[in-house]
Design an enzyme around this catalytic site. Structure first.
Site, short mmCIF file in Angstrom:
data_model
loop_
_atom_site.label_atom_id
_atom_site.label_comp_id
_atom_site.label_asym_id
_atom_site.label_seq_id
_atom_site.Cartn_x
_atom_site.Cartn_y
_atom_site.Cartn_z
N HIS A 39 -4.30 -12.04 -3.61
CA HIS A 39 -3.92 -10.98 -4.54
C HIS A 39 -5.01 -10.86 -5.59
O HIS A 39 -5.54 -11.88 -6.05
CB HIS A 39 -2.57 -11.27 -5.20
CG HIS A 39 -1.46 -11.34 -4.22
ND1 HIS A 39 -0.91 -10.22 -3.63
CD2 HIS A 39 -0.84 -12.40 -3.66
CE1 HIS A 39 0.02 -10.60 -2.77
NE2 HIS A 39 0.09 -11.92 -2.76
N PRO A 49 -0.61 -1.43 1.35
CA PRO A 49 -0.49 -0.12 0.72
C PRO A 49 -1.13 0.00 -0.66
O PRO A 49 -1.08 -0.92 -1.46
CB PRO A 49 1.03 0.09 0.61
CG PRO A 49 1.62 -1.26 0.71
CD PRO A 49 0.70 -2.05 1.60
N ASN A 50 -1.73 1.16 -0.84
CA ASN A 50 -2.37 1.59 -2.10
C ASN A 50 -3.69 0.89 -2.39
O ASN A 50 -4.38 1.26 -3.34
CB ASN A 50 -1.40 1.41 -3.30
CG ASN A 50 -0.10 2.15 -3.07
OD1 ASN A 50 -0.13 3.35 -2.80
ND2 ASN A 50 1.03 1.47 -3.13
N ARG A 79 3.09 -10.91 -13.98
CA ARG A 79 3.54 -9.52 -14.00
C ARG A 79 5.07 -9.44 -13.86
O ARG A 79 5.77 -10.41 -14.11
CB ARG A 79 2.78 -8.76 -12.91
CG ARG A 79 1.26 -8.84 -13.11
CD ARG A 79 0.49 -8.10 -12.05
NE ARG A 79 0.77 -6.67 -12.08
CZ ARG A 79 0.43 -5.81 -11.11
NH1 ARG A 79 -0.23 -6.27 -10.04
NH2 ARG A 79 0.73 -4.54 -11.21
N TYR A 99 -6.76 -3.74 -11.52
CA TYR A 99 -7.45 -3.99 -10.25
C TYR A 99 -8.96 -3.79 -10.29
O TYR A 99 -9.63 -4.01 -9.28
CB TYR A 99 -6.83 -3.10 -9.16
CG TYR A 99 -5.35 -3.36 -8.95
CD1 TYR A 99 -4.90 -4.59 -8.47
CD2 TYR A 99 -4.40 -2.39 -9.25
CE1 TYR A 99 -3.55 -4.84 -8.31
CE2 TYR A 99 -3.04 -2.63 -9.08
CZ TYR A 99 -2.63 -3.86 -8.61
OH TYR A 99 -1.29 -4.11 -8.43
N ARG A 102 -7.30 3.31 -8.87
CA ARG A 102 -5.92 2.97 -9.22
C ARG A 102 -5.86 1.89 -10.31
O ARG A 102 -6.52 0.85 -10.16
CB ARG A 102 -5.30 2.44 -7.92
CG ARG A 102 -4.05 1.68 -8.07
CD ARG A 102 -3.72 0.91 -6.80
NE ARG A 102 -2.39 0.36 -6.95
CZ ARG A 102 -1.96 -0.71 -6.32
NH1 ARG A 102 -2.73 -1.34 -5.45
NH2 ARG A 102 -0.74 -1.14 -6.52
N ASN A 157 -3.94 -9.22 2.03
CA ASN A 157 -3.32 -8.78 0.78
C ASN A 157 -2.32 -7.71 1.19
O ASN A 157 -2.69 -6.56 1.43
CB ASN A 157 -4.36 -8.22 -0.19
CG ASN A 157 -3.74 -7.85 -1.52
OD1 ASN A 157 -2.52 -7.82 -1.66
ND2 ASN A 157 -4.59 -7.55 -2.51
N ALA A 188 2.23 -4.34 -2.10
CA ALA A 188 3.66 -4.26 -2.44
C ALA A 188 4.56 -4.84 -1.33
O ALA A 188 5.65 -5.36 -1.62
CB ALA A 188 4.04 -2.82 -2.73
N GLU A 208 -3.30 -15.82 2.07
CA GLU A 208 -2.75 -14.70 1.29
C GLU A 208 -3.61 -14.51 0.04
O GLU A 208 -3.92 -15.50 -0.63
CB GLU A 208 -1.31 -15.03 0.90
CG GLU A 208 -0.64 -14.00 0.01
CD GLU A 208 0.81 -14.41 -0.36
OE1 GLU A 208 1.33 -15.43 0.17
OE2 GLU A 208 1.40 -13.70 -1.19
C1 DQA Z 1 -1.36 -6.95 -5.38
C2 DQA Z 1 -0.16 -7.29 -6.25
C3 DQA Z 1 1.08 -6.55 -5.78
O1 DQA Z 1 2.19 -6.88 -6.60
C4 DQA Z 1 0.86 -5.06 -5.86
O2 DQA Z 1 1.97 -4.37 -5.33
C5 DQA Z 1 -0.41 -4.62 -5.20
C6 DQA Z 1 -1.60 -5.46 -5.29
C7 DQA Z 1 -2.66 -7.60 -5.91
O3 DQA Z 1 -3.61 -7.66 -5.15
O4 DQA Z 1 -2.73 -7.99 -7.08
O5 DQA Z 1 -0.50 -3.50 -4.68
O6 DQA Z 1 -1.14 -7.47 -4.08
#
Ligand code: DQA
Length: 141
Positions: free
Chosen positions: A97, A9-10, A104, A22, A17, A71, A74, A95
């Protein structure tokens, strides 16, 4: 070699964003770069904001591709279902990120995926995906 990138998501809003965290590149453009860099790999990309769709995609590719780079955004910090899906398939998962989630908020320190994946790449920006692909190639040959 067939690899599936799955973004949660997102991440469809990358480039727009929270650019300070990011970066300013959208994933579609970055994916084109990855495809041209890794020409010998069959790279696939899927993004969804819906937990069940991410699980369905893990099931779809989890027995016939060579690896998944995920990835879960959230959902990383909340989803027992995505963790269970990764446990249920037969191919390796990395995995990734973009940010270093340990630097964070505390709620981002917990991952429901990490115990079930082969490895984790985080905090290196979009390059985290590039390094995950390189790792699959190195271990595959
Ligand atoms: C994320 C880190 C997560 O905590 C966050 O909710 C994201 C992106 C990252 O790629 O740094 O949406 O997965």
């Amino acid at each position: 070699m067939k690899l599936q990138i799955i973004n949660g998501p997102n991440l469809n809003l990358l480039g727009t964003r929270e650019k300070d965290i990011y970066g300013d590149q959208n994933f579609e453009d970055y994916f084109k770069k990855l495809k041209s860099k890794f020409k010998s790999i069959e790279l696939h990309y899927f993004q969804s904001n819906i937990e069940g769709e991410l699980i369905d995609k893990i099931h779809d590719v989890g027995f016939n591709f060579d690896g998944i780079i995920i990835n879960a955004a959230a959902y990383t910090h909340t989803s027992v279902g995505i963790g269970d899906a990764i446990r249920s398939i037969s191919i390796p998962v990395i995995e990734v990120h973009i940010s270093n989630t340990y630097s964070r908020e505390e709620f981002r320190h917990k991952s429901f995926l990490s115990a079930h994946v082969k490895g984790i790449v985080m905090g290196l920006g979009l390059r985290s995906y590039d390094l995950a692909i390189s790792s699959f190639i190195k271990n595959y040959k």
